[in-house]
Design an enzyme around this catalytic site. Structure first.
Site, PDB file in Angstrom:
ATOM      1  N   ASN A 114      -7.528  -9.425 -44.348  1.00  0.00           N
ATOM      2  CA  ASN A 114      -8.738 -10.200 -44.650  1.00  0.00           C
ATOM      3  C   ASN A 114      -9.636  -9.339 -45.541  1.00  0.00           C
ATOM      4  O   ASN A 114      -9.972  -8.240 -45.127  1.00  0.00           O
ATOM      5  CB  ASN A 114      -9.517 -10.542 -43.372  1.00  0.00           C
ATOM      6  CG  ASN A 114      -8.733 -11.406 -42.408  1.00  0.00           C
ATOM      7  OD1 ASN A 114      -7.753 -12.051 -42.779  1.00  0.00           O
ATOM      8  ND2 ASN A 114      -9.163 -11.421 -41.159  1.00  0.00           N
ATOM      9  N   ASP A 154      -9.166   0.175 -47.235  1.00  0.00           N
ATOM     10  CA  ASP A 154      -9.357  -0.695 -46.066  1.00  0.00           C
ATOM     11  C   ASP A 154      -8.227  -0.477 -45.058  1.00  0.00           C
ATOM     12  O   ASP A 154      -7.725  -1.415 -44.436  1.00  0.00           O
ATOM     13  CB  ASP A 154      -9.457  -2.169 -46.469  1.00  0.00           C
ATOM     14  CG  ASP A 154      -9.965  -3.065 -45.335  1.00  0.00           C
ATOM     15  OD1 ASP A 154     -10.503  -2.526 -44.352  1.00  0.00           O
ATOM     16  OD2 ASP A 154      -9.824  -4.300 -45.433  1.00  0.00           O
ATOM     17  N   HIS A 190      -2.498  -1.784 -37.121  1.00  0.00           N
ATOM     18  CA  HIS A 190      -2.180  -2.467 -35.859  1.00  0.00           C
ATOM     19  C   HIS A 190      -0.747  -2.090 -35.509  1.00  0.00           C
ATOM     20  O   HIS A 190       0.043  -1.723 -36.384  1.00  0.00           O
ATOM     21  CB  HIS A 190      -2.275  -3.990 -36.003  1.00  0.00           C
ATOM     22  CG  HIS A 190      -3.627  -4.485 -36.411  1.00  0.00           C
ATOM     23  ND1 HIS A 190      -4.673  -4.617 -35.531  1.00  0.00           N
ATOM     24  CD2 HIS A 190      -4.094  -4.892 -37.622  1.00  0.00           C
ATOM     25  CE1 HIS A 190      -5.744  -5.080 -36.181  1.00  0.00           C
ATOM     26  NE2 HIS A 190      -5.415  -5.253 -37.443  1.00  0.00           N
ATOM     27  N   GLY A 208      -4.754  -6.820 -41.274  1.00  0.00           N
ATOM     28  CA  GLY A 208      -4.960  -5.403 -41.553  1.00  0.00           C
ATOM     29  C   GLY A 208      -3.652  -4.647 -41.516  1.00  0.00           C
ATOM     30  O   GLY A 208      -2.686  -5.069 -40.881  1.00  0.00           O
TER      31      GLY A 208
END
Length: 447
Positions: free
Chosen positions: A285, A312, A316, A331
């Site tokens: 995102n 960024d 995960h 992400g």
């Protein structure tokens, strides 16, 4: 005793040019830059960089290292090691941890963690919410990188969606306000329509349709309008659409800009054509969008409407990522592979090494007023990266340093290799090995 290191025969990339020469490091500082240097000292290390380039260490202005509270995915120690392997010597970490960094007390707790565990230089963003203006006003702008607002839904549920609060924050602080811009109402409407059609198992290639160009443009244009109205210092994170680039200007130098923009590695590398192969592993995102968007982002980067390149970095676990659309988090990990990906784009003729250094090293230092970093200058801290542009290697599980253990670049062969990373004059990484040195320091700011 003074400790000396000489990097000899280097192609030194700095301030728009590449020169051949030597760099003398004394303790933590760049002491001298010259065509040839010799030092008589009982303690001296000589590194011959013949044929290789020396760059300033990258300053990554947007990472999520997941500590505290989400350390099953990552932590400051593991990810700062991966950053060094990727040529990133300084990072600015985001506030959506558990607990969120939305009080001065929680901010100081993160600084304390980093002081003990970070292998790279560090600072943090303070998080804004709908109800913490009093805490924002307590923050000393000389000691933190800036303020982060999520103006679209985010990991950690830090959405700031009250227009009156947003305007009050914009009017009340002189800190750099960095924003995530996606319009929540647009996304919600798009998501509901797709769930009605597909249930939870929405095809991943629908992600840029749900988190659409319109969602990005509505939000970023509103933020810019408000910044102009209030005089706030606004930095728009991770542009993902060509349309948004029209909102930014290259008419004045970065140091004089009040409104600036960033693009991330994944939006310069991937496109919506890659969802079929990569699936949720490139679900970010804002979403990776079309190849046309990618081209327009690169064009705006090269013509200086976009000021900064960042990662960024937001890891995960694979267990989390390998879920159906509605439960797979957005992400992915990037710090270890950011610079080599940019150098690959250089090999492809898309960007010069000098421009990479400007956008990933110099400009973050200018934008956030970082003290004595981001350049190869006498008197500056010796945060340096040596890169070999002719040493191919392939990303695989055995050489990935992220705690999450995977990368969206797996299987990719890069032509360039980072051979050495220095942090504050200490050799901290050497040829795929992070050394047992914690030389990272808290960033300081000229404000």
């Amino acid at each position: 005793m003074r400790k000396h290191t000489i990097i000899k025969n280097a192609k030194i990339v700095n301030e728009g040019q590449t020169i051949e020469g030597d760099i003398l490091i004394e303790n933590d500082i760049i002491k001298e830059i010259a065509s040839s240097i010799s030092v008589k000292s009982s303690e001296i290390t000589v590194i011959d960089a013949e044929g290789n380039y020396v760059l300033p260490g990258m300053i990554d202005d947007q990472v999520h290292f997941r500590e505290p509270g989400l350390t099953h995915k990552a932590n400051i120690e593991t990810e700062s090691k991966a950053a060094l392997a990727g040529g990133i010597t300084s990072f600015i970490e985001m506030p959506n941890t558990k607990p969120q960094t939305t009080t001065v007390e929680k901010l100081e707790e993160k600084f304390e963690i980093a002081s003990k565990s970070s292998h790279a230089n560090y600072s943090f963003m303070f998080g804004g919410t709908n109800d913490n203006l009093d805490e924002i006003l307590k923050v000393d702008s000389k000691t933190v990188a800036g303020l982060k607002l999520f103006l679209g839904s985010s990991t950690g549920n830090m959405l700031v969606d009250d227009p009156a609060v947003i305007e009050k924050i914009f009017s009340s602080t002189d800190m750099v306000i960095s924003v995530h811009c996606e319009d929540e109402a647009t996304i919600k409407k798009n998501l509901e329509a797709h769930i009605a059609e597909y249930g939870d198992d929405i095809p991943m290639e629908k992600h840029p349709i749900i988190r659409s160009e319109e969602a990005c443009y509505i939000s970023s244009s509103k933020a810019i309008e408000l910044a102009k109205k209030t005089g706030a210092r606004l930095h728009v994170f991770h542009l993902s659409t060509g349309k948004e680039t029209s909102l930014f200007s290259n008419k004045i130098p970065l140091k004089d800009k009040k409104i600036t923009a960033e693009v991330c590695i994944h939006h310069l590398w991937f496109s919506d054509e890659d969802y079929a192969r990569k699936g949720s592993h490139i679900k970010w995102n804002p979403a990776v969008k079309t190849s046309k968007d990618r081209e327009q982002l690169l064009k705006a980067l090269l013509d200086d409407r976009i000021d900064v390149i960042a990662t960024d970095h937001a890891p995960h676990t694979l267990e989390e990522k390998d879920n159906p659309y509605t439960s797979a988090p957005s992400g992915g990990p990037l710090v270890q592979h950011a610079l080599v990906a940019l150098l690959e784009m250089h090999h492809q003729g898309k960007i010069s090494i000098e421009k990479i250094v400007e956008k990933a090293c110099h400009n973050p230092a200018i934008l956030f007023d970082v003290e004595k970093r981001g350049y190869i200058r006498e008197g500056y801290y010796a945060d340096l990266v040596i890169v070999d542009l002719k040493s191919p290697w392939t990303v695989n599980k055995s050489n990935i340093l992220y705690k999450c253990g995977w990368s969206p670049f797996e299987g990719n062969t890069f032509k360039s290799r980072i051979t050495h990373t220095f942090v504050n004059g200490e050799l901290a990484y050497n040829n795929f090995k992070v050394l047992d040195v914690k030389a990272g320091r808290r960033l300081t700011f000229n404000r």
